[in-house]
Scaffold this active site. Structure first.
Site, PDB file in Angstrom:
ATOM      1  N   HIS A  93      32.176  46.178  37.667  1.00 49.80           N
ATOM      2  CA  HIS A  93      33.115  45.405  39.666  1.00 49.80           C
ATOM      3  C   HIS A  93      33.427  44.442  38.740  1.00 49.80           C
ATOM      4  CE1 HIS A  93      36.082  45.524  42.741  1.00 49.80           C
ATOM      5  NE2 HIS A  93      34.667  44.114  43.011  1.00 49.80           N
ATOM      6  N   HIS A  94      32.142  43.480  39.041  1.00 50.48           N
ATOM      7  CA  HIS A  94      32.094  41.910  38.943  1.00 50.48           C
ATOM      8  C   HIS A  94      31.008  42.110  37.687  1.00 50.48           C
ATOM      9  CE1 HIS A  94      33.552  38.333  40.830  1.00 50.48           C
ATOM     10  NE2 HIS A  94      32.708  37.500  40.350  1.00 50.48           N
ATOM     11  N   ARG A 141      33.943  51.220  54.595  1.00 50.90           N
ATOM     12  CA  ARG A 141      32.173  51.474  55.529  1.00 50.90           C
ATOM     13  C   ARG A 141      32.617  49.776  56.264  1.00 50.90           C
ATOM     14  NH1 ARG A 141      29.358  49.840  50.492  1.00 50.90           N
ATOM     15  NH2 ARG A 141      31.217  49.969  49.409  1.00 50.90           N
ATOM     16  N   ARG A 179      27.141  39.425  43.495  1.00 52.90           N
ATOM     17  CA  ARG A 179      27.870  38.763  44.389  1.00 52.90           C
ATOM     18  C   ARG A 179      28.329  39.688  46.006  1.00 52.90           C
ATOM     19  NH1 ARG A 179      33.042  39.394  45.070  1.00 52.90           N
ATOM     20  NH2 ARG A 179      33.841  40.866  43.737  1.00 52.90           N
ATOM     21  N   ARG A 239      25.870  45.238  47.542  1.00 52.06           N
ATOM     22  CA  ARG A 239      26.622  46.826  46.694  1.00 52.06           C
ATOM     23  C   ARG A 239      24.990  46.831  45.379  1.00 52.06           C
ATOM     24  NH1 ARG A 239      32.198  43.302  45.087  1.00 52.06           N
ATOM     25  NH2 ARG A 239      32.861  44.163  47.355  1.00 52.06           N
ATOM     26  N   HIS A 254      29.934  48.255  41.366  1.00 51.56           N
ATOM     27  CA  HIS A 254      30.688  48.341  42.951  1.00 51.56           C
ATOM     28  C   HIS A 254      30.288  50.405  43.761  1.00 51.56           C
ATOM     29  CE1 HIS A 254      32.802  49.134  46.221  1.00 51.56           C
ATOM     30  NE2 HIS A 254      33.324  47.356  46.111  1.00 51.56           N
ATOM     31  N   GLU A 259      35.574  47.933  49.753  1.00 55.71           N
ATOM     32  CA  GLU A 259      34.119  48.373  50.781  1.00 55.71           C
ATOM     33  C   GLU A 259      34.933  48.103  52.029  1.00 55.71           C
ATOM     34  OE1 GLU A 259      31.538  45.510  49.113  1.00 55.71           O
ATOM     35  OE2 GLU A 259      31.095  44.611  51.328  1.00 55.71           O
TER      36      GLU A 259
HETATM   37  P1  FAD Z   1      41.528  37.144  37.076  1.00 53.96           P
HETATM   38  O1  FAD Z   1      42.337  37.607  38.831  1.00 53.96           O
HETATM   39  O2  FAD Z   1      40.836  38.111  36.436  1.00 53.96           O
HETATM   40  O3  FAD Z   1      43.177  36.230  36.104  1.00 53.96           O
HETATM   41  C1  FAD Z   1      42.774  35.939  35.613  1.00 53.96           C
HETATM   42  C2  FAD Z   1      43.615  35.811  33.963  1.00 53.96           C
HETATM   43  O4  FAD Z   1      43.737  34.984  32.790  1.00 53.96           O
HETATM   44  C3  FAD Z   1      44.287  37.177  34.045  1.00 53.96           C
HETATM   45  O5  FAD Z   1      45.833  37.441  34.593  1.00 53.96           O
HETATM   46  C4  FAD Z   1      44.172  37.316  32.533  1.00 53.96           C
HETATM   47  O6  FAD Z   1      45.450  38.136  32.482  1.00 53.96           O
HETATM   48  C5  FAD Z   1      44.408  36.121  32.082  1.00 53.96           C
HETATM   49  N1  FAD Z   1      43.669  35.472  31.132  1.00 53.96           N
HETATM   50  C6  FAD Z   1      42.258  35.772  30.228  1.00 53.96           C
HETATM   51  N2  FAD Z   1      42.486  35.398  29.040  1.00 53.96           N
HETATM   52  C7  FAD Z   1      43.347  34.878  28.655  1.00 53.96           C
HETATM   53  C8  FAD Z   1      43.501  33.739  27.602  1.00 53.96           C
HETATM   54  N3  FAD Z   1      42.801  34.073  26.451  1.00 53.96           N
HETATM   55  N4  FAD Z   1      45.196  33.639  27.212  1.00 53.96           N
HETATM   56  C9  FAD Z   1      45.878  33.776  29.487  1.00 53.96           C
HETATM   57  N5  FAD Z   1      45.213  34.343  29.599  1.00 53.96           N
HETATM   58  C10 FAD Z   1      44.467  34.393  29.452  1.00 53.96           C
HETATM   59  N6  FAD Z   1      36.931  39.799  45.510  1.00 53.96           N
HETATM   60  C11 FAD Z   1      37.309  39.428  47.276  1.00 53.96           C
HETATM   61  O7  FAD Z   1      36.607  38.193  47.255  1.00 53.96           O
HETATM   62  N7  FAD Z   1      37.875  39.898  47.656  1.00 53.96           N
HETATM   63  C12 FAD Z   1      37.836  41.397  47.140  1.00 53.96           C
HETATM   64  O8  FAD Z   1      38.754  41.686  48.431  1.00 53.96           O
HETATM   65  C13 FAD Z   1      37.669  41.765  46.445  1.00 53.96           C
HETATM   66  N8  FAD Z   1      38.394  43.107  45.672  1.00 53.96           N
HETATM   67  C14 FAD Z   1      38.396  43.531  44.766  1.00 53.96           C
HETATM   68  C15 FAD Z   1      38.998  44.325  44.178  1.00 53.96           C
HETATM   69  C16 FAD Z   1      39.206  44.716  42.394  1.00 53.96           C
HETATM   70  C17 FAD Z   1      40.320  46.287  42.363  1.00 53.96           C
HETATM   71  C18 FAD Z   1      38.694  44.191  42.078  1.00 53.96           C
HETATM   72  C19 FAD Z   1      38.076  44.504  40.073  1.00 53.96           C
HETATM   73  C20 FAD Z   1      37.657  42.839  42.485  1.00 53.96           C
HETATM   74  C21 FAD Z   1      37.779  42.027  43.308  1.00 53.96           C
HETATM   75  N9  FAD Z   1      37.395  41.229  43.797  1.00 53.96           N
HETATM   76  C22 FAD Z   1      37.820  40.945  45.057  1.00 53.96           C
HETATM   77  C23 FAD Z   1      37.300  40.430  43.198  1.00 53.96           C
HETATM   78  C24 FAD Z   1      38.164  39.334  42.851  1.00 53.96           C
HETATM   79  O9  FAD Z   1      39.644  40.490  42.294  1.00 53.96           O
HETATM   80  C25 FAD Z   1      37.586  38.349  41.192  1.00 53.96           C
HETATM   81  O10 FAD Z   1      37.175  38.343  41.057  1.00 53.96           O
HETATM   82  C26 FAD Z   1      39.001  37.054  41.065  1.00 53.96           C
HETATM   83  O11 FAD Z   1      40.094  37.819  41.551  1.00 53.96           O
HETATM   84  C27 FAD Z   1      38.609  36.895  39.927  1.00 53.96           C
HETATM   85  O12 FAD Z   1      39.961  35.376  39.314  1.00 53.96           O
HETATM   86  P2  FAD Z   1      40.363  35.150  38.470  1.00 53.96           P
HETATM   87  O13 FAD Z   1      41.383  33.872  38.904  1.00 53.96           O
HETATM   88  O14 FAD Z   1      39.272  34.395  38.330  1.00 53.96           O
HETATM   89  O15 FAD Z   1      40.965  35.860  37.715  1.00 53.96           O
HETATM   90  O1  MEZ Z   2      35.148  41.669  47.501  1.00 57.83           O
HETATM   91  C1  MEZ Z   2      34.733  42.457  46.381  1.00 57.83           C
HETATM   92  O2  MEZ Z   2      34.925  42.850  45.501  1.00 57.83           O
HETATM   93  C2  MEZ Z   2      35.463  43.430  47.905  1.00 57.83           C
HETATM   94  C3  MEZ Z   2      36.012  43.414  48.865  1.00 57.83           C
HETATM   95  C4  MEZ Z   2      35.896  44.881  47.199  1.00 57.83           C
HETATM   96  C5  MEZ Z   2      36.137  45.534  48.674  1.00 57.83           C
HETATM   97  O3  MEZ Z   2      35.467  46.585  47.947  1.00 57.83           O
HETATM   98  O4  MEZ Z   2      37.128  46.129  48.978  1.00 57.83           O
END
Ligand code: FAD
Ligand code: MEZ
Length: 568
Positions: free
Chosen positions: A501-502, A380, A541, A401, A364, A377
C-alpha cells in the site's frame, strides 16, 4: 487497419483533430498534453457530463479519475486501452479498443537521448520545475506560483492524480474547526505521539512535529482552494477522530485532486502530462541546472531551472524495486496506481541523494481479496468488524496496519472478512462503490450471511460484539471505539487480504523539504515531498498521514523552491 485516426480522417481530414496545416506542421503543433486535440474531442462529442450514460453499469465518463484528457483512453493512432482496467477487469466496449490490455506508462530511459538533450542545451527556462502531478506536486506547484515563481509541472501519465487520486479515507489534522464542532479534544502532542508509536518510534521526530503542528493549516488551505473536509472519523492507531474527508464520507483523493487541478488551472500553471522526467541535470558546481523530460510528442528535451521539486510518489508498483528492497512482499497485490514506479528514488540516487528507510514497505490489511481495490480503513473505523474464515474475530479492528496485516496472514487461508450492516452503508458512501463493483456478499440475517460465506461462528461473534458495544467495552480484543453494532439488515461481508500500500522509505529530506546528500548536507535547489520521501512515517504509516504529508511538505517544498530560485 481501421483505427480512431483513420476513422476521423475518412470523415474529414487530419484537421478534424489537429490544427490546420501541412502534415509536417501538424506534427510540430501537437503538444505533449495534446491540448488542441482534446479540445476538438470535446467540441464534437461534448464534455464528460454530456457523455455520461446512466444505462452503463460502469460509466468511465463519471469515474473517480474526473475529467481527464479524452486521449488518456482514446488514443487514435494506436490501439486504445481502457485506463480503468489498470486496476479493474471491466468488460467495456470502446471504439477500436483492446479491452483486455493493461496500460503501462513506463519504458526504458534512453541514456543516449538524455545525453543528446543535455548537449543541445535547454529549450526552455523556468524558476521551478515540479516533477509529478499528485497531491504533493500540485501543492508544491501552487505554492511556488503563489510565492512569485515561474513554475511548470511535469506528469508522466496522460492524467494527473497518481496515488493521491485513489486516497479513500481522509487527511489527518489536529485542532480544526471540524474537531471543535464535534467536541473532540485533541492535541498536537497526541497527534505526534500517535504517529511515532504507529511508526514504532523509527520516525524522524522533527518531521512528525511539523506535520502535527501544520496539519490544521493544511486542511484550511485545501478548503481555501475549494475543498470540503467536513466529515470526521477515526483511523487505526489514532486516539481520537482526526481524519477529515468530504461530507457524506465520499473518498478524499478524487475530491482533493479535482480541487488542486482547478486551483492550478486558475493560476495558469502549465501542467504537462505525457511528460516523464528522466534525469536531473547538475551544473559543474553540483547546483541544479534543470531536468531532461521525455515528452510523448516532443521527445527528449532539457528544461532549465534553479529549483526542482521531486513529487513522484512511491514505488509500490515497481516489482523489481519491491523484490530488491522487500523480497517477502514481491508477490503481493498492490492498491497503488500503475504510476507508482519509484522514478524519484532513481532520479535522486543518480545524483548522490541519500535514502532513508528505503526498504520499509507497508502492507494494507484490507485490499479486496484477489483484486487491487482498497477497502478503506474507514470501513473499520466507522464500525465494521473483522473476522476469519470461521467468522471469529482475532484482533482489535482499530490496530495499526502492520499488526492487522500480520494477524490476517496468520489466519487460515491468509484472508479475512469485514462484516457490517446497513447502518454503516448509510454513513459511508464509498461502500456503495464496493457493492457496485460486485465485491460484497449480502443477506437479510446474520445467520444467512454466515451460511453463504461459510463463516460458521459469525452469529455467535456478532451477538458477543453487540453485547460489548452496548456495554462500551470490548472484552475480547480491547477495541477502543465501537460506533456501531450489527443489528440493521441487510448485512454485508467483503473478503480482504493484505497487499502493498505505501512505501515509507525514500529520499532523505530535512524539515524544509530540502533533499540531503550522502553526507546529510542539503542539496541546494533540490526539494522533495510526499511518498517519494522517507523518514516521516517510520516503520509504519498511520492512515490519513500521507495526504497530510503531501499538503504540509508539498507546500513547504514549493515555497522553498521558489524562494531559492528567486533569490539566486
Ligand atoms: P502520487 O499521488 O503518487 O503522485 C506522484 C505523481 O508523479 C504520479 O502522478 C506519477 O505519475 C508522477 N510521476 C512519477 N514519476 C514521474 C516522472 N519520472 N516524471 C513525471 N511524473 C512522474 N493516504 C492518506 O493519508 N489517506 C488516505 O485516505 C489514503 N488512501 C489511499 C488509498 C489508496 C488506494 C492508495 C494507493 C493510497 C492511499 N493513501 C492515503 C496514500 C496516499 O494517497 C499517497 O501516499 C499520497 O497520495 C502520495 O502522494 P504523492 O503526491 O507523493 O504521490
Ligand atoms: O492513509 C491511508 O492509506 C488510508 C486512510 C487508507 C484507507 O484505508 O482508507
Amino acid at each position: 487497419d481501421v483505427n480512431l485516426a483513420k476513422f476521423h480522417s475518412d470523415m474529414g481530414d487530419c484537421q478534424s483533430c489537429h490544427v490546420e496545416g501541412k502534415l509536417k506542421d501538424i506534427n510540430k503543433t501537437i503538444t505533449d498534453s495534446q491540448t488542441h486535440e482534446n479540445a476538438q474531442c470535446r467540441d464534437c462529442h461534448g464534455g464528460y457530463s454530456e457523455l455520461a450514460n446512466d444505462k452503463l453499469h460502469f460509466d468511465p465518463h463519471t469515474s473517480h479519475l474526473g475529467e481527464i484528457n479524452c486521449t488518456s483512453c482514446h488514443t487514435a493512432h494506436a490501439k486504445p486501452e481502457l485506463t480503468c482496467n489498470n486496476c479493474h477487469n471491466f468488460e467495456m466496449e470502446m471504439p477500436f479498443a483492446n479491452s483486455k490490455a493493461k496500460k503501462k506508462w513506463d519504458g526504458d530511459w534512453n541514456q543516449e537521448q538524455i545525453r543528446k538533450a543535455i548537449e543541445r542545451g535547454p529549450v526552455e527556462t523556468v524558476d521551478v520545475i515540479v516533477v509529478g502531478g499528485g497531491s504533493a506536486g500540485f501543492n508544491a506547484a501552487i505554492s511556488a506560483k503563489e510565492a512569485g515563481a515561474n513554475v511548470v509541472l511535469f506528469e508522466k501519465a496522460p492524467y494527473t492524480g497518481g496515488n493521491s487520486m485513489l486516497a479513500a479515507g481522509g487527511i489527518n489534522a489536529v485542532g480544526t474547526p471540524q474537531q471543535k464542532k464535534k467536541g473532540i479534544e485533541d492535541k498536537v502532542k497526541w497527534y505526534a505521539e500517535d504517529a511515532m508509536k504507529g511508526g514504532r518510534y523509527q520516525n524522524d521526530p522533527k518531521l512528525v512535529q511539523i506535520l502535527a503542528e501544520e496539519s490544521a493549516e493544511a486542511v484550511a488551505w485545501l478548503e481555501s482552494l475549494g475543498a470540503n473536509m467536513d466529515d470526521l472519523k477515526r483511523s487505526g492507531g489514532a486516539r481520537v477522530e482526526r481524519t477529515h474527508r468530504p461530507s457524506g464520507g465520499a473518498s478524499v483523493g478524487p475530491h482533493i485532486i479535482d480541487t488542486l487541478r482547478k486551483a492550478a488551472d486558475k493560476r495558469d500553471i502549465p501542467v504537462r502530462v505525457n511528460s516523464r522526467v528522466e534525469k536531473i541535470v547538475l551544473n559543474d558546481d553540483k547546483s541544479i541546472a534543470g531536468v531532461v523530460v521525455h515528452g510523448r510528442h516532443s521527445g527528449y528535451n532539457m528544461v532549465a531551472a534553479d529549483s526542482v521539486v521531486l513529487a513522484t510518489g512511491g514505488y509500490g508498483m515497481n516489482k523489481q524495486m519491491v523484490a530488491y528492497y522487500r523480497p517477502t512482499m514481491k508477490d503481493m497485490t498492490s492498491s497503488n496506481n500503475v504510476t507508482a514506479t519509484g522514478d524519484g528514488v532513481l532520479l535522486a540516487k543518480e545524483i548522490g541523494a541519500s535514502m532513508t528507510d528505503i526498504d520499509w514497505v507497508q502492507a494494507h490489511p484490507t485490499i479486496g481479496k484477489d483484486s487491487r481495490i482498497l477497502i478503506s480503513e474507514t470501513v473499520r473505523g466507522v464500525g465494521a468488524i473483522m473476522v476469519n474464515t470461521d467468522g471469529q474475530r482475532f484482533i482489535s479492528e482499530l490496530t495499526t496496519r502492520d499488526r492487522a496485516s500480520d494477524a490476517i496472514l496468520k489466519q487460515k487461508d491468509q484472508y479475512a472478512w469485514l462484516v457490517f450492516d446497513e447502518q454503516l452503508v448509510k454513513k459511508k458512501k464509498m461502500v456503495r462503490g464496493y457493492e457496485h463493483l460486485g465485491m460484497l456478499s449480502k443477506a437479510n440475517t446474520i445467520e444467512e450471511l454466515a451460511k453463504i460465506t461459510n463463516m460458521k461462528d459469525l452469529p455467535k461473534t456478532a451477538a458477543a460484539y453487540n453485547k460489548y458495544q452496548a456495554a462500551g467495552k470490548d472484552e475480547a480484543f480491547g477495541r477502543e471505539d465501537m460506533p456501531l453494532n450489527l443489528s440493521k439488515p441487510p448485512y454485508y461481508a467483503v473478503k480482504v487480504a493484505p497487499g502493498i500500500h505505501h512505501t515509507m522509505g525514500g529520499v532523505a529530506v530535512d524539515t524544509d523539504a530540502n533533499v540531503l546528500n550522502l553526507q546529510s548536507w542539503k542539496m541546494d535547489g533540490l526539494y522533495a515531498a510526499g511518498e517519494v520521501t522517507g523518514g516521516l512515517h517510520g516503520y509504519n504509516r498511520l492512515g490519513g498521514n500521507a495526504i497530510a504529508d503531501t499538503v504540509v511538505f508539498g507546500r513547504k517544498a514549493g515555497e522553498n523552491a521558489a524562494k531559492f530560485a528567486l533569490e539566486k
